[in-house]
Design a protein around this motif. Structure first.
Motif, PDB file in Angstrom:
ATOM      1  N   PHE A  61      24.549   1.326 -19.538  1.00  0.00           N
ATOM      2  CA  PHE A  61      24.880   1.500 -18.125  1.00  0.00           C
ATOM      3  C   PHE A  61      25.142   0.168 -17.423  1.00  0.00           C
ATOM      4  O   PHE A  61      25.786   0.136 -16.383  1.00  0.00           O
ATOM      5  CB  PHE A  61      23.800   2.306 -17.407  1.00  0.00           C
ATOM      6  CG  PHE A  61      23.932   3.778 -17.664  1.00  0.00           C
ATOM      7  CD1 PHE A  61      24.696   4.582 -16.831  1.00  0.00           C
ATOM      8  CD2 PHE A  61      23.321   4.365 -18.759  1.00  0.00           C
ATOM      9  CE1 PHE A  61      24.842   5.941 -17.073  1.00  0.00           C
ATOM     10  CE2 PHE A  61      23.452   5.723 -19.011  1.00  0.00           C
ATOM     11  CZ  PHE A  61      24.216   6.501 -18.165  1.00  0.00           C
ATOM     12  N   SER A  62      24.667  -0.945 -17.995  1.00  0.00           N
ATOM     13  CA  SER A  62      24.944  -2.255 -17.391  1.00  0.00           C
ATOM     14  C   SER A  62      26.385  -2.694 -17.664  1.00  0.00           C
ATOM     15  O   SER A  62      26.859  -3.649 -17.060  1.00  0.00           O
ATOM     16  CB  SER A  62      23.966  -3.309 -17.928  1.00  0.00           C
ATOM     17  OG  SER A  62      24.208  -3.558 -19.305  1.00  0.00           O
ATOM     18  N   GLN A  63      27.077  -1.970 -18.535  1.00  0.00           N
ATOM     19  CA  GLN A  63      28.440  -2.347 -18.915  1.00  0.00           C
ATOM     20  C   GLN A  63      29.512  -1.464 -18.275  1.00  0.00           C
ATOM     21  O   GLN A  63      30.693  -1.628 -18.562  1.00  0.00           O
ATOM     22  CB  GLN A  63      28.570  -2.308 -20.439  1.00  0.00           C
ATOM     23  CG  GLN A  63      27.617  -3.271 -21.132  1.00  0.00           C
ATOM     24  CD  GLN A  63      27.706  -3.153 -22.634  1.00  0.00           C
ATOM     25  OE1 GLN A  63      28.783  -3.230 -23.197  1.00  0.00           O
ATOM     26  NE2 GLN A  63      26.558  -2.972 -23.291  1.00  0.00           N
ATOM     27  N   VAL A  64      29.114  -0.513 -17.426  1.00  0.00           N
ATOM     28  CA  VAL A  64      30.065   0.360 -16.734  1.00  0.00           C
ATOM     29  C   VAL A  64      29.686   0.440 -15.255  1.00  0.00           C
ATOM     30  O   VAL A  64      28.555   0.143 -14.872  1.00  0.00           O
ATOM     31  CB  VAL A  64      30.090   1.796 -17.323  1.00  0.00           C
ATOM     32  CG1 VAL A  64      30.604   1.813 -18.750  1.00  0.00           C
ATOM     33  CG2 VAL A  64      28.730   2.457 -17.221  1.00  0.00           C
ATOM     34  N   HIS A  65      30.662   0.842 -14.444  1.00  0.00           N
ATOM     35  CA  HIS A  65      30.389   1.096 -13.032  1.00  0.00           C
ATOM     36  C   HIS A  65      29.876   2.526 -12.909  1.00  0.00           C
ATOM     37  O   HIS A  65      30.556   3.462 -13.307  1.00  0.00           O
ATOM     38  CB  HIS A  65      31.653   0.909 -12.198  1.00  0.00           C
ATOM     39  CG  HIS A  65      32.142  -0.498 -12.197  1.00  0.00           C
ATOM     40  ND1 HIS A  65      31.536  -1.495 -11.462  1.00  0.00           N
ATOM     41  CD2 HIS A  65      33.158  -1.088 -12.852  1.00  0.00           C
ATOM     42  CE1 HIS A  65      32.167  -2.628 -11.657  1.00  0.00           C
ATOM     43  NE2 HIS A  65      33.151  -2.409 -12.504  1.00  0.00           N
ATOM     44  N   ARG A 108      26.431   9.067 -12.436  1.00  0.00           N
ATOM     45  CA  ARG A 108      27.859   9.405 -12.524  1.00  0.00           C
ATOM     46  C   ARG A 108      28.644   8.148 -12.893  1.00  0.00           C
ATOM     47  O   ARG A 108      28.406   7.084 -12.328  1.00  0.00           O
ATOM     48  CB  ARG A 108      28.390   9.907 -11.187  1.00  0.00           C
ATOM     49  CG  ARG A 108      27.928  11.278 -10.804  1.00  0.00           C
ATOM     50  CD  ARG A 108      28.629  11.695  -9.546  1.00  0.00           C
ATOM     51  NE  ARG A 108      28.356  13.103  -9.258  1.00  0.00           N
ATOM     52  CZ  ARG A 108      28.962  13.771  -8.306  1.00  0.00           C
ATOM     53  NH1 ARG A 108      29.862  13.193  -7.546  1.00  0.00           N
ATOM     54  NH2 ARG A 108      28.676  15.035  -8.104  1.00  0.00           N
ATOM     55  N   LEU A 109      29.586   8.287 -13.796  1.00  0.00           N
ATOM     56  CA  LEU A 109      30.462   7.166 -14.149  1.00  0.00           C
ATOM     57  C   LEU A 109      31.530   7.069 -13.071  1.00  0.00           C
ATOM     58  O   LEU A 109      32.445   7.889 -13.009  1.00  0.00           O
ATOM     59  CB  LEU A 109      31.075   7.369 -15.533  1.00  0.00           C
ATOM     60  CG  LEU A 109      30.066   7.504 -16.683  1.00  0.00           C
ATOM     61  CD1 LEU A 109      30.783   7.569 -18.014  1.00  0.00           C
ATOM     62  CD2 LEU A 109      29.059   6.361 -16.678  1.00  0.00           C
ATOM     63  N   ALA A 110      31.415   6.070 -12.221  1.00  0.00           N
ATOM     64  CA  ALA A 110      32.221   5.979 -11.000  1.00  0.00           C
ATOM     65  C   ALA A 110      33.690   5.688 -11.253  1.00  0.00           C
ATOM     66  O   ALA A 110      34.537   6.133 -10.484  1.00  0.00           O
ATOM     67  CB  ALA A 110      31.631   4.910 -10.078  1.00  0.00           C
ATOM     68  N   GLN A 111      34.020   4.951 -12.314  1.00  0.00           N
ATOM     69  CA  GLN A 111      35.413   4.566 -12.524  1.00  0.00           C
ATOM     70  C   GLN A 111      36.066   5.199 -13.739  1.00  0.00           C
ATOM     71  O   GLN A 111      37.280   5.118 -13.885  1.00  0.00           O
ATOM     72  CB  GLN A 111      35.523   3.045 -12.626  1.00  0.00           C
ATOM     73  CG  GLN A 111      35.186   2.354 -11.326  1.00  0.00           C
ATOM     74  CD  GLN A 111      35.383   0.858 -11.407  1.00  0.00           C
ATOM     75  OE1 GLN A 111      35.471   0.285 -12.478  1.00  0.00           O
ATOM     76  NE2 GLN A 111      35.441   0.219 -10.258  1.00  0.00           N
TER      77      GLN A 111
END
Length: 169
Positions: free
Chosen positions: A94-98, A108-111
């Motif tokens: 999760f530190s590697q995605v927005h 939720r994966l925002a992007q």
């Protein structure tokens, strides 16, 4: 010469293209967990229910069953990196995605997602090395997007332009 039944089955299923999503939830400590999932299906319309298959022993399955809820992040055609990231057993994904927390308290994966369905667990069946999880859909968020597909061991975009809800392009 045919391979083992497992190899033959894996080869068979690689020929069947499917959409790609990341199933997310919160573990008992409130930390986000998630895994790439292409075993997703609409189970029922009334009530609206999704079926997802999660690997036994995964932190995601533990989080989903402990909290009784999960989110299905349907990836758009620009979400391949997220799909690959969440398919690996890598710490701190999760530190590697927005991402952001939804009002219901689910990651939720925002992007990377064009649609997110939040679900309340209604049933779990252990089958072989996976758990079949049924989740009643409680919230849907969707924006126009072209789905990410996976088949023949490759990612691809839907071959035609996406149509928005209501039939508009």
């Amino acid at each position: 010469m045919p391979g083992t039944p497992t190899q033959d089955y894996r080869e068979l299923m690689s020929t069947f293209p499917t959409g790609v999503a990341v199933v997310t939830g919160l573990d008992a400590d409130g930390a986000p967990q998630g895994m790439t999932c292409s075993s997703i299906a609409s189970a029922t319309l009334l009530p609206p229910t999704l079926l997802v298959c999660l690997r036994t022993g995964s932190r995601t399955l533990s989080a989903v069953t402990a909290r009784g809820s999960f989110a299905v992040n349907f990836l758009h055609d620009g979400g391949q990196e997220a799909a690959e990231l969440f398919s690996r057993a890598e710490a701190n994904r999760f530190s590697q995605v927005h991402w952001r927390m939804s009002q219901a308290g689910l990651p939720r994966l925002a992007q990377d997602a064009f649609a997110v369905a939040e679900c309340k667990v209604s049933d779990v069946h252990m089958v072989g090395d996976h758990a079949v999880v049924l989740g009643e859909v409680t919230t849907i968020a969707q924006v126009p997007g072209t789905p990410l597909l996976y088949g023949l061991r490759r990612f691809a975009a839907w071959p035609i332009a996406a149509v928005r809800p209501g039939g508009r392009r």
